[in-house]
Design a protein around this motif. Sequence first.
Motif, mmCIF file in Angstrom:
data_model
loop_
_atom_site.group_PDB
_atom_site.id
_atom_site.type_symbol
_atom_site.label_atom_id
_atom_site.label_comp_id
_atom_site.label_asym_id
_atom_site.label_seq_id
_atom_site.Cartn_x
_atom_site.Cartn_y
_atom_site.Cartn_z
ATOM 1 N N VAL A 151 0.839 -1.204 0.000
ATOM 2 C CA VAL A 151 0.000 0.000 0.000
ATOM 3 C C VAL A 151 0.873 1.253 0.000
ATOM 4 C CG1 VAL A 151 -1.643 1.347 1.378
ATOM 5 C CG2 VAL A 151 -2.034 -1.086 1.006
ATOM 6 N N VAL A 152 1.922 1.253 0.808
ATOM 7 C CA VAL A 152 2.814 2.412 0.861
ATOM 8 C C VAL A 152 3.528 2.583 -0.473
ATOM 9 C CG1 VAL A 152 4.890 3.359 1.964
ATOM 10 C CG2 VAL A 152 3.042 2.425 3.371
ATOM 11 N N SER A 153 3.920 1.489 -1.106
ATOM 12 C CA SER A 153 4.545 1.576 -2.438
ATOM 13 C C SER A 153 3.566 2.141 -3.458
ATOM 14 C CB SER A 153 5.002 0.191 -2.905
ATOM 15 O OG SER A 153 6.046 -0.259 -2.099
ATOM 16 N N ALA A 154 2.320 1.699 -3.377
ATOM 17 C CA ALA A 154 1.301 2.203 -4.301
ATOM 18 C C ALA A 154 1.065 3.695 -4.091
ATOM 19 C CB ALA A 154 -0.005 1.435 -4.112
ATOM 20 N N LEU A 155 1.177 4.143 -2.860
ATOM 21 C CA LEU A 155 0.987 5.566 -2.552
ATOM 22 C C LEU A 155 2.003 6.412 -3.308
ATOM 23 C CD1 LEU A 155 -0.533 7.654 -0.792
ATOM 24 C CD2 LEU A 155 1.226 7.308 0.934
ATOM 25 N N SER A 156 3.236 5.956 -3.371
ATOM 26 C CA SER A 156 4.285 6.686 -4.091
ATOM 27 C C SER A 156 3.945 6.825 -5.569
ATOM 28 C CB SER A 156 5.625 5.972 -3.944
ATOM 29 O OG SER A 156 5.985 5.891 -2.586
ATOM 30 N N THR A 157 3.391 5.770 -6.165
ATOM 31 C CA THR A 157 3.064 5.838 -7.591
ATOM 32 C C THR A 157 1.848 6.727 -7.845
ATOM 33 O OG1 THR A 157 1.718 3.838 -7.514
ATOM 34 C CG2 THR A 157 4.041 3.556 -8.049
ATOM 35 N N LEU A 158 0.965 6.854 -6.856
ATOM 36 C CA LEU A 158 -0.215 7.709 -7.031
ATOM 37 C C LEU A 158 0.140 9.193 -7.069
ATOM 38 C CD1 LEU A 158 -2.965 5.974 -4.885
ATOM 39 C CD2 LEU A 158 -2.968 6.335 -7.343
ATOM 40 N N THR A 159 1.351 9.522 -6.658
ATOM 41 C CA THR A 159 1.802 10.906 -6.715
ATOM 42 C C THR A 159 1.795 11.397 -8.153
ATOM 43 O OG1 THR A 159 3.229 10.465 -4.825
ATOM 44 C CG2 THR A 159 3.695 12.454 -6.062
ATOM 45 N N LEU A 160 2.121 10.498 -9.083
ATOM 46 C CA LEU A 160 2.192 10.866 -10.494
ATOM 47 C C LEU A 160 0.805 11.033 -11.122
ATOM 48 C CD1 LEU A 160 5.032 8.379 -11.481
ATOM 49 C CD2 LEU A 160 5.253 10.806 -10.906
ATOM 50 N N LYS A 161 -0.136 10.232 -10.686
ATOM 51 C CA LYS A 161 -1.489 10.299 -11.248
ATOM 52 C C LYS A 161 -2.487 10.114 -10.104
ATOM 53 C CE LYS A 161 -4.388 8.459 -14.880
ATOM 54 N NZ LYS A 161 -4.703 7.292 -15.683
ATOM 55 N N PRO A 162 -2.764 11.194 -9.364
ATOM 56 C CA PRO A 162 -3.632 11.085 -8.190
ATOM 57 C C PRO A 162 -5.060 10.652 -8.524
ATOM 58 C CG PRO A 162 -2.594 13.259 -8.311
ATOM 59 C CD PRO A 162 -2.289 12.544 -9.580
ATOM 60 N N SER A 163 -5.594 9.795 -7.673
ATOM 61 C CA SER A 163 -6.981 9.349 -7.806
ATOM 62 C C SER A 163 -7.570 9.258 -6.403
ATOM 63 C CB SER A 163 -7.028 7.984 -8.498
ATOM 64 O OG SER A 163 -8.272 7.372 -8.284
ATOM 65 N N ALA A 164 -8.574 10.069 -6.138
ATOM 66 C CA ALA A 164 -9.187 10.089 -4.804
ATOM 67 C C ALA A 164 -9.776 8.726 -4.454
ATOM 68 C CB ALA A 164 -10.252 11.174 -4.724
ATOM 69 N N SER A 165 -10.365 8.043 -5.429
ATOM 70 C CA SER A 165 -10.977 6.741 -5.126
ATOM 71 C C SER A 165 -9.901 5.693 -4.800
ATOM 72 C CB SER A 165 -11.854 6.265 -6.281
ATOM 73 O OG SER A 165 -11.083 6.066 -7.444
ATOM 74 N N ASP A 166 -8.771 5.734 -5.522
ATOM 75 C CA ASP A 166 -7.677 4.805 -5.219
ATOM 76 C C ASP A 166 -7.098 5.086 -3.835
ATOM 77 O OD1 ASP A 166 -8.011 3.632 -7.671
ATOM 78 O OD2 ASP A 166 -6.230 4.524 -8.590
ATOM 79 N N LEU A 167 -6.895 6.367 -3.528
ATOM 80 C CA LEU A 167 -6.377 6.732 -2.207
ATOM 81 C C LEU A 167 -7.327 6.271 -1.105
ATOM 82 C CD1 LEU A 167 -4.999 10.310 -2.941
ATOM 83 C CD2 LEU A 167 -3.655 8.301 -2.280
ATOM 84 N N GLY A 168 -8.619 6.449 -1.344
ATOM 85 C CA GLY A 168 -9.622 6.023 -0.366
ATOM 86 C C GLY A 168 -9.608 4.515 -0.165
ATOM 87 N N ALA A 169 -9.473 3.768 -1.252
ATOM 88 C CA ALA A 169 -9.436 2.301 -1.160
ATOM 89 C C ALA A 169 -8.191 1.832 -0.416
ATOM 90 C CB ALA A 169 -9.488 1.689 -2.553
ATOM 91 N N LEU A 170 -7.052 2.445 -0.710
ATOM 92 C CA LEU A 170 -5.810 2.078 -0.020
ATOM 93 C C LEU A 170 -5.894 2.416 1.466
ATOM 94 C CD1 LEU A 170 -3.142 3.199 -2.656
ATOM 95 C CD2 LEU A 170 -3.870 0.863 -2.117
ATOM 96 N N HIS A 171 -6.458 3.579 1.771
ATOM 97 C CA HIS A 171 -6.636 3.983 3.164
ATOM 98 C C HIS A 171 -7.495 2.957 3.905
ATOM 99 C CE1 HIS A 171 -8.676 6.200 6.456
ATOM 100 N NE2 HIS A 171 -7.450 6.642 6.658
ATOM 101 N N GLN A 172 -8.579 2.528 3.277
ATOM 102 C CA GLN A 172 -9.481 1.565 3.910
ATOM 103 C C GLN A 172 -8.793 0.223 4.140
ATOM 104 O OE1 GLN A 172 -12.464 2.765 5.021
ATOM 105 N NE2 GLN A 172 -12.355 0.883 6.208
ATOM 106 N N LEU A 173 -7.937 -0.174 3.201
ATOM 107 C CA LEU A 173 -7.169 -1.417 3.385
ATOM 108 C C LEU A 173 -6.283 -1.327 4.620
ATOM 109 C CD1 LEU A 173 -5.763 -2.723 -0.026
ATOM 110 C CD2 LEU A 173 -7.037 -4.002 1.681
ATOM 111 N N LEU A 174 -5.632 -0.183 4.790
ATOM 112 C CA LEU A 174 -4.783 -0.004 5.970
ATOM 113 C C LEU A 174 -5.607 -0.036 7.251
ATOM 114 C CD1 LEU A 174 -2.221 2.771 4.960
ATOM 115 C CD2 LEU A 174 -1.823 0.326 5.214
ATOM 116 N N VAL A 175 -6.739 0.634 7.251
ATOM 117 C CA VAL A 175 -7.584 0.710 8.441
ATOM 118 C C VAL A 175 -8.133 -0.671 8.807
ATOM 119 C CG1 VAL A 175 -9.778 1.620 9.343
ATOM 120 C CG2 VAL A 175 -8.198 3.136 8.147
#
Length: 198
Positions: A151-175
């Motif tokens: 998830v943390v690795s994916a966060l780095s790649t989202l910097t290039l092409k941000p997506s609120a839904s992807d960030l939300g899904a990754l956040h929920q996985l962590l929680v």
Amino acid sequence: MEGIVKKYQQKFRKVRDEAKRWEELQSRLIAQFRNASSIIERLPAIQNSKNYCTLKCIDGISDAVLRKQMESLETILLSLKKTLKEFHDIVLSLEKIVRDGRQLVKGGSVKLNMKQLQQRIGVKPSLVDCLDGLSLLHEMHQSEYLLKSSVVSALSTLTLKPSASDLGALHQLLVDQPNIPKEEVQFIFDIVFAEEIC
């Protein structure tokens, strides 16, 4: 036999301490992830010169704001990696506890057969319960650590092409921590410490 069970219970107390440390790190990781996500979500707006209106007259303002946000993001990503390392340290500690637990039944002067390993004395757990419980707790935490790393690795790649839904899904996985079901963890501890519950 009863002495070995007591030694296993001591190991489970160490595991419980590590689990408390894990929860503290979990809170920190979620906060760090949320902060990084906020910056990543703001990046498109920061890069859009139309959003600076009257501030356009300040030379280089958009570059300065972007640079400052990227520096903050880099600091947060480094903090996330340090937190992940602490998670990994817990996984290694649990691995050692499992190894030491196996050694209790293998390294003794008396070799135990399967019947002895499965034998229960009152409400005390069997040695198999203890061995399986330690192994399962280690596997759960190791799997969750690997998920967190991804998830943390994916966060780095989202910097290039941000997506609120992807960030939300990754956040929920962590929680959610899907690899560490709380009921199953509690069930293992209930078996091992049944005499304290009674």
